[in-house]
Design a protein around this motif. Structure first.
Motif, PDB file in Angstrom:
ATOM      1  N   PRO A 249      56.837  27.610  44.269  1.00  0.00           N
ATOM      2  CA  PRO A 249      57.699  27.818  45.447  1.00  0.00           C
ATOM      3  C   PRO A 249      57.763  29.283  45.885  1.00  0.00           C
ATOM      4  O   PRO A 249      58.109  29.566  47.034  1.00  0.00           O
ATOM      5  CB  PRO A 249      59.075  27.330  44.962  1.00  0.00           C
ATOM      6  N   GLY A 250      57.433  30.218  44.979  1.00  0.00           N
ATOM      7  CA  GLY A 250      57.449  31.635  45.314  1.00  0.00           C
ATOM      8  C   GLY A 250      56.088  32.183  45.682  1.00  0.00           C
ATOM      9  O   GLY A 250      55.924  33.403  45.845  1.00  0.00           O
ATOM     10  N   PHE A 251      55.099  31.312  45.845  1.00  0.00           N
ATOM     11  CA  PHE A 251      53.729  31.713  46.194  1.00  0.00           C
ATOM     12  C   PHE A 251      53.705  32.148  47.658  1.00  0.00           C
ATOM     13  O   PHE A 251      53.842  31.342  48.563  1.00  0.00           O
ATOM     14  CB  PHE A 251      52.789  30.522  45.958  1.00  0.00           C
ATOM     15  N   ARG A 252      53.556  33.450  47.889  1.00  0.00           N
ATOM     16  CA  ARG A 252      53.682  34.024  49.223  1.00  0.00           C
ATOM     17  C   ARG A 252      52.335  34.064  49.948  1.00  0.00           C
ATOM     18  O   ARG A 252      51.283  33.893  49.342  1.00  0.00           O
ATOM     19  CB  ARG A 252      54.248  35.445  49.135  1.00  0.00           C
ATOM     20  N   LYS A 253      52.405  34.342  51.231  1.00  0.00           N
ATOM     21  CA  LYS A 253      51.176  34.449  52.012  1.00  0.00           C
ATOM     22  C   LYS A 253      50.287  35.570  51.483  1.00  0.00           C
ATOM     23  O   LYS A 253      49.062  35.438  51.464  1.00  0.00           O
ATOM     24  CB  LYS A 253      51.493  34.683  53.486  1.00  0.00           C
ATOM     25  N   VAL A 254      50.890  36.674  51.025  1.00  0.00           N
ATOM     26  CA  VAL A 254      50.068  37.765  50.479  1.00  0.00           C
ATOM     27  C   VAL A 254      49.375  37.322  49.197  1.00  0.00           C
ATOM     28  O   VAL A 254      48.245  37.751  48.910  1.00  0.00           O
ATOM     29  CB  VAL A 254      50.888  39.053  50.244  1.00  0.00           C
ATOM     30  N   ASP A 255      50.014  36.458  48.414  1.00  0.00           N
ATOM     31  CA  ASP A 255      49.367  35.927  47.204  1.00  0.00           C
ATOM     32  C   ASP A 255      48.170  35.065  47.585  1.00  0.00           C
ATOM     33  O   ASP A 255      47.119  35.113  46.936  1.00  0.00           O
ATOM     34  CB  ASP A 255      50.361  35.108  46.380  1.00  0.00           C
ATOM     35  N   PHE A 256      48.343  34.279  48.631  1.00  0.00           N
ATOM     36  CA  PHE A 256      47.253  33.434  49.134  1.00  0.00           C
ATOM     37  C   PHE A 256      46.100  34.296  49.646  1.00  0.00           C
ATOM     38  O   PHE A 256      44.929  34.055  49.322  1.00  0.00           O
ATOM     39  CB  PHE A 256      47.800  32.543  50.251  1.00  0.00           C
ATOM     40  N   LEU A 257      46.416  35.308  50.422  1.00  0.00           N
ATOM     41  CA  LEU A 257      45.381  36.188  50.964  1.00  0.00           C
ATOM     42  C   LEU A 257      44.669  36.969  49.860  1.00  0.00           C
ATOM     43  O   LEU A 257      43.464  37.211  49.940  1.00  0.00           O
ATOM     44  CB  LEU A 257      45.989  37.147  51.990  1.00  0.00           C
TER      45      LEU A 257
END
Length: 260
Positions: free
Chosen positions: A237-245
């Motif tokens: 739930p804390g997986f952010r867009k910056v983590d994805f990028l």
């Protein structure tokens, strides 16, 4: 004041990461092990950690939007294994199934959704209401023409998938009148692949697992044979867009050798 500065810095960093991916080699298919819902809820201070499943289910909708925005057209989301459904507390399983019905299946059938839904797993181990909701989602999105495909891996076991694929192949060949010797002589990996849950789709180029675990847990054992793996300590739930990028940037920087 500090919150606004922090938000501006985050947005700037996200834009910089996105710019670094312009012209980069991006995965066609991303598979995600959405792990850490309960641990995230505990860390966030919730007394009932099962609430993490709702946040996790809602977050999938957001991550799918990130994928669509960047042009990733195939996503497989690992929701629950057969072991999860059999071994976890019945109250937690009931809560998870309710989240699948109320959040995932419902949101994916909205007119604004571009995703065509496919289920991957043993639907017979699911409650009737969950099975019905997923089948409705499949039917409602069957004619989506944007070319975006979401595989919902639920009641899933990688070894069982391979076994079932081989069983279906043998039954098909047997009905066609072929002998065991003939089948054995002609048997190929491509024939088996056509009977997997993801038949007709590219194998995942990138597998992302959240929560810090460094294992596949039986996920897409056949399809992920040559996938690049990305593990992050962030709970789902804390997986952010910056983590994805960052995961996409890491993928783009690798030289894929496909087993060599």
């Amino acid at each position: 004041m500090w919150k606004s500065v922090k938000g501006a810095a985050y947005s700037l960093y996200a834009r910089r990461l996105r710019a670094q991916l312009d012209g980069a080699s991006l995965p066609r298919h991303v598979a995600i092990v959405m792990d850490g819902n309960r641990r995230w809820a505990r860390q966030a201070g919730f007394a009932d950690t099962r609430v993490g499943h709702r946040y996790g289910a809602e977050h999938l909708d957001e991550v799918l939007q990130w994928c669509a925005d960047i042009g990733i057209k195939h996503v497989t989301a690992f929701v629950a294994s057969v072991d999860n459904l059999r071994k976890r507390d019945s109250g937690e399983v009931d809560n998870l199934m309710r989240m699948i019905e109320e959040v995932v299946a419902e949101r994916l059938t909205r007119s604004s959704s571009v995703w065509q839904v496919h289920t991957a797993g043993r639907l017979d181990v699911l409650p009737d209401s969950t099975r019905h909701a997923l089948k409705l989602a499949e039917e409602a999105t069957r004619h989506h023409e944007a070319g975006f495909h979401l595989n919902v891996a639920i009641g899933y076991d990688g070894r069982e998938e391979i076994l079932n694929a081989i069983r279906c192949l043998l039954e098909e060949e047997g009905r066609a009148g072929h002998s065991i010797d003939d089948i054995a002589q002609r048997l190929s990996a491509d024939q088996i692949a056509t009977h997997l849950y993801t038949s007709g789709q590219p194998d995942p180029d990138l597998v992302i697992r959240t929560s810090g675990e460094r294992r596949m847990s039986g996920f897409l054992l056949w399809q992920a044979a040559y996938s690049e793996l990305h593990f992050t300590d962030v709970y789902w739930p804390g997986f952010r867009k910056v983590d994805f990028l960052r995961a996409l940037r890491s993928y783009a920087a690798r030289h894929r050798r496909f087993g060599a």
